[in-house]
Design a protein around this motif. Sequence first.
Motif, PDB file in Angstrom:
ATOM      1  N   PHE A 126      -6.115   5.633  -6.262  1.00 28.59           N
ATOM      2  CA  PHE A 126      -7.124   4.884  -5.588  1.00 28.59           C
ATOM      3  C   PHE A 126      -6.796   3.405  -5.592  1.00 28.59           C
ATOM      4  CE2 PHE A 126     -10.363   7.962  -7.658  1.00 28.59           C
ATOM      5  CZ  PHE A 126     -10.053   8.710  -6.793  1.00 28.59           C
ATOM      6  N   SER A 127      -6.235   2.962  -6.691  1.00 29.47           N
ATOM      7  CA  SER A 127      -5.980   1.420  -6.538  1.00 29.47           C
ATOM      8  C   SER A 127      -4.817   1.040  -5.568  1.00 29.47           C
ATOM      9  CB  SER A 127      -5.216   1.040  -8.413  1.00 29.47           C
ATOM     10  OG  SER A 127      -4.984   0.098  -8.234  1.00 29.47           O
ATOM     11  N   GLN A 128      -3.941   1.868  -5.272  1.00 32.61           N
ATOM     12  CA  GLN A 128      -2.952   1.630  -4.239  1.00 32.61           C
ATOM     13  C   GLN A 128      -3.616   1.581  -2.846  1.00 32.61           C
ATOM     14  OE1 GLN A 128       0.718   3.410  -3.718  1.00 32.61           O
ATOM     15  NE2 GLN A 128       1.064   4.240  -5.746  1.00 32.61           N
ATOM     16  N   GLY A 129      -4.830   2.442  -2.833  1.00 29.22           N
ATOM     17  CA  GLY A 129      -5.535   2.430  -1.526  1.00 29.22           C
ATOM     18  C   GLY A 129      -6.266   1.416  -1.350  1.00 29.22           C
ATOM     19  N   ALA A 130      -6.916   0.866  -2.329  1.00 27.13           N
ATOM     20  CA  ALA A 130      -7.787  -0.353  -2.331  1.00 27.13           C
ATOM     21  C   ALA A 130      -6.992  -1.622  -2.022  1.00 27.13           C
ATOM     22  CB  ALA A 130      -8.595  -0.487  -3.592  1.00 27.13           C
ATOM     23  N   THR A 131      -5.625  -1.639  -2.446  1.00 29.23           N
ATOM     24  CA  THR A 131      -5.051  -2.990  -2.195  1.00 29.23           C
ATOM     25  C   THR A 131      -3.962  -2.657  -1.145  1.00 29.23           C
ATOM     26  OG1 THR A 131      -3.298  -2.262  -3.973  1.00 29.23           O
ATOM     27  CG2 THR A 131      -5.297  -3.785  -4.542  1.00 29.23           C
ATOM     28  N   LEU A 132      -4.081  -1.729  -0.199  1.00 29.95           N
ATOM     29  CA  LEU A 132      -3.318  -1.357   0.881  1.00 29.95           C
ATOM     30  C   LEU A 132      -2.788  -2.580   1.734  1.00 29.95           C
ATOM     31  CD1 LEU A 132      -2.420   1.465   1.756  1.00 29.95           C
ATOM     32  CD2 LEU A 132      -4.032   1.457   3.558  1.00 29.95           C
ATOM     33  N   HIS A 134      -1.791  -5.094   0.596  1.00 29.42           N
ATOM     34  CA  HIS A 134      -0.664  -5.766   0.028  1.00 29.42           C
ATOM     35  C   HIS A 134       0.389  -4.748  -0.483  1.00 29.42           C
ATOM     36  CE1 HIS A 134      -3.771  -8.875  -1.304  1.00 29.42           C
ATOM     37  NE2 HIS A 134      -3.000  -9.534  -0.361  1.00 29.42           N
ATOM     38  N   SER A 135       0.249  -3.547   0.276  1.00 29.51           N
ATOM     39  CA  SER A 135       1.123  -2.592  -0.195  1.00 29.51           C
ATOM     40  C   SER A 135       2.471  -2.560   0.857  1.00 29.51           C
ATOM     41  CB  SER A 135       0.542  -1.180  -0.136  1.00 29.51           C
ATOM     42  OG  SER A 135       1.546  -0.147  -0.516  1.00 29.51           O
ATOM     43  N   LYS A 136       3.741  -2.373   0.106  1.00 29.44           N
ATOM     44  CA  LYS A 136       4.892  -2.275   1.172  1.00 29.44           C
ATOM     45  C   LYS A 136       5.191  -0.973   1.387  1.00 29.44           C
ATOM     46  CE  LYS A 136       6.612  -6.503  -0.882  1.00 29.44           C
ATOM     47  NZ  LYS A 136       7.778  -6.918  -2.081  1.00 29.44           N
ATOM     48  N   ARG A 137       4.447   0.045   1.022  1.00 30.43           N
ATOM     49  CA  ARG A 137       4.698   1.452   1.283  1.00 30.43           C
ATOM     50  C   ARG A 137       3.856   1.646   2.794  1.00 30.43           C
ATOM     51  NH1 ARG A 137       2.393   5.301  -2.635  1.00 30.43           N
ATOM     52  NH2 ARG A 137       3.270   6.687  -1.126  1.00 30.43           N
ATOM     53  N   PRO A 138       4.516   2.927   3.456  1.00 33.93           N
ATOM     54  CA  PRO A 138       3.847   3.182   4.770  1.00 33.93           C
ATOM     55  C   PRO A 138       2.107   3.497   4.351  1.00 33.93           C
ATOM     56  CG  PRO A 138       5.840   4.492   4.283  1.00 33.93           C
ATOM     57  CD  PRO A 138       5.452   3.708   2.926  1.00 33.93           C
ATOM     58  N   HIS A 139       1.321   2.880   5.086  1.00 32.05           N
ATOM     59  CA  HIS A 139      -0.006   2.847   4.817  1.00 32.05           C
ATOM     60  C   HIS A 139      -0.671   4.116   5.042  1.00 32.05           C
ATOM     61  CE1 HIS A 139      -0.655  -1.801   5.228  1.00 32.05           C
ATOM     62  NE2 HIS A 139       0.492  -1.396   4.167  1.00 32.05           N
ATOM     63  N   GLU A 140      -0.075   4.987   6.127  1.00 29.04           N
ATOM     64  CA  GLU A 140      -0.664   6.255   6.499  1.00 29.04           C
ATOM     65  C   GLU A 140      -0.411   7.243   5.378  1.00 29.04           C
ATOM     66  OE1 GLU A 140      -3.238   6.810   8.367  1.00 29.04           O
ATOM     67  OE2 GLU A 140      -3.185   9.108   7.834  1.00 29.04           O
ATOM     68  N   GLU A 141       0.653   7.187   4.700  1.00 24.77           N
ATOM     69  CA  GLU A 141       1.130   7.970   3.595  1.00 24.77           C
ATOM     70  C   GLU A 141       0.299   7.703   2.419  1.00 24.77           C
ATOM     71  OE1 GLU A 141       5.586   7.726   3.029  1.00 24.77           O
ATOM     72  OE2 GLU A 141       4.977   7.710   0.915  1.00 24.77           O
ATOM     73  N   VAL A 142      -0.202   6.207   2.075  1.00 28.51           N
ATOM     74  CA  VAL A 142      -0.822   5.925   1.083  1.00 28.51           C
ATOM     75  C   VAL A 142      -2.224   6.631   1.155  1.00 28.51           C
ATOM     76  CG1 VAL A 142      -1.970   4.181  -0.379  1.00 28.51           C
ATOM     77  CG2 VAL A 142       0.254   4.083   0.516  1.00 28.51           C
ATOM     78  N   ASN A 143      -2.908   6.474   2.494  1.00 31.61           N
ATOM     79  CA  ASN A 143      -4.183   6.831   2.814  1.00 31.61           C
ATOM     80  C   ASN A 143      -4.311   8.362   2.696  1.00 31.61           C
ATOM     81  OD1 ASN A 143      -5.670   4.660   3.422  1.00 31.61           O
ATOM     82  ND2 ASN A 143      -5.125   4.542   5.530  1.00 31.61           N
ATOM     83  N   GLN A 144      -3.371   9.255   3.010  1.00 34.09           N
ATOM     84  CA  GLN A 144      -3.435  10.665   2.933  1.00 34.09           C
ATOM     85  C   GLN A 144      -3.592  11.120   1.431  1.00 34.09           C
ATOM     86  OE1 GLN A 144      -3.804  12.713   4.889  1.00 34.09           O
ATOM     87  NE2 GLN A 144      -3.706  11.414   6.729  1.00 34.09           N
ATOM     88  N   GLU A 145      -2.744  10.319   0.608  1.00 34.80           N
ATOM     89  CA  GLU A 145      -2.715  10.435  -0.722  1.00 34.80           C
ATOM     90  C   GLU A 145      -4.017  10.168  -1.370  1.00 34.80           C
ATOM     91  OE1 GLU A 145       2.013   9.283  -1.438  1.00 34.80           O
ATOM     92  OE2 GLU A 145       0.636   8.006  -2.565  1.00 34.80           O
ATOM     93  N   VAL A 146      -4.754   9.007  -0.879  1.00 35.78           N
ATOM     94  CA  VAL A 146      -6.028   8.702  -1.392  1.00 35.78           C
ATOM     95  C   VAL A 146      -7.127   9.700  -1.187  1.00 35.78           C
ATOM     96  CG1 VAL A 146      -7.966   6.977  -1.027  1.00 35.78           C
ATOM     97  CG2 VAL A 146      -5.500   6.268  -1.320  1.00 35.78           C
ATOM     98  N   LYS A 147      -6.933  10.332   0.027  1.00 37.30           N
ATOM     99  CA  LYS A 147      -7.880  11.328   0.706  1.00 37.30           C
ATOM    100  C   LYS A 147      -7.778  12.622  -0.453  1.00 37.30           C
ATOM    101  CE  LYS A 147      -8.384  10.300   5.364  1.00 37.30           C
ATOM    102  NZ  LYS A 147      -7.686  10.406   6.578  1.00 37.30           N
ATOM    103  N   LYS A 148      -6.757  12.928  -0.436  1.00 36.32           N
ATOM    104  CA  LYS A 148      -6.457  14.048  -1.560  1.00 36.32           C
ATOM    105  C   LYS A 148      -7.129  13.843  -2.956  1.00 36.32           C
ATOM    106  CE  LYS A 148      -2.655  16.775   0.113  1.00 36.32           C
ATOM    107  NZ  LYS A 148      -1.050  16.955   0.192  1.00 36.32           N
TER     108      LYS A 148
END
Length: 402
Positions: A126-132, A134-148
């Motif tokens: 969730f934390s990675q999703g909220a601070t997206l 500032h994230s250096k990771r691919p945003h779509e990848e993070v969003n999929q993880e957050v949904k799951k």
Amino acid sequence: MNKFETSSYKTIKSALVNRNLKQALYDEGKVIMDGVLLTLHGEEHRKRRKLEHRVFQRDFFKYYEQELFPKTLNETINPFLKKGGLDLLDFGYRITINLTADFAGIDRVKKTPEETEDLLSLVKTFSQGATLVHSKRPHEEVNQEVKKALEKFESKFLIPSKKRREILIEKYKNDEIKKEQLPRDVLTILLLNEDKIELSDEIIKREIAFYLQAGSHSTANSMTHALHEIYTWCDGSHKKMKKIKNNPLFLQRCVHESMRLHPASPVAWRRSECPVNLEENINMEKNDLIIMDLHEANQDKSIFGSDSNIFNPNRVVPKNQFLWGLTFGIGLHMCFGRDLDGGVIPDEKTDPNNHQYGIVALLVQKILDEDGYPDDENKPKADLNTERSNWAFYPIIFGEKK
Ligand code: HEM
């Protein structure tokens, strides 16, 4: 759309209290942040804040800090004391997940280490999703993880916690139990919804997930930064370390000074709802963005002195300023956890034996009391997955430093 940037303390203060400037930092992190308190604006924000504020009262913080928290702290740290060391980030997250789950209203039914681990990994996502932003990771990848993670969170934690509260609320409404017997947390307050504000199940899910991550990420990082600053400031001096360990009010100052240098959110973003004129010739049209550098503003020399860029727990600040600067925000979205984590600022009448020091100070005190020192063989590492200057790993070992 124009973009303005400022690091002026004065301008930022006036922007954060301006009702025509709307939260904009979490637009990228919508999967988790859409419709949660921190992203609401105007009347909707005022109503939600008023409702949830019922949980965040000083009397409860003091009770929590003095009565409930020490037990959680001891239970969490004891296995690490036996092992002889810990990673501050890992420990910080373990301890604060209990804290934020208590305030959010998420039960840990099994009370097993696996269950905490499970919740912890969801909250980190969730934390990675909220601070997206500032994230250096691919945003779509993070969003999929957050949904799951949200789906798993709902079935494993939220639904059982809701069910228990709904039964209690029913009993309260039937006069079978008193209001004081209801859990004191955000989930109960939302389910009870005494102000009858509009709330859907989806909003409640994201709100509770937001609460879990908002408090834990910032608390764990604040504790780690504070200890790092203290170790560096002491630089092996037993005298300085003794002063910190034996004087909890001074230790609290060290924490506030470190919070000033390391705001959990280094920037605040706002978008204008209509033309807005701030100081320093910032004339915004509707929908313009302003990026405020809290990290830089917290080092404003006119407020914090000529040595504002270094850690100096003896710093004296003007009467109307906080030593932690803008770290907890101010104005419309000022942090609900400020007094819980930062404690109360002492004055001449403060009794050190009955003072509210704040959770971060208590954590730092505990690590120092147990003679926790950086592990010379195993150096800390910075977190490279984010533009925020946080530690990824900060190992310490227990036992008197030679
Ligand atoms: C050292 C620890 C913490 C720091 C530095 C911190 C910092 C902040 C900041 C800067 C904001 C305002 C953001 C903005 O204006 O855009 C904020 C808002 C908020 N914080 Fe914290 N926080 C901390 C701990 C906590 C804890 C422990 C909780 C809850 C248990 C919490 C709950 C909230 C909530 C609910 C808001 C949103 C308030 C609103 O939008 O009206 N925070 N925090």
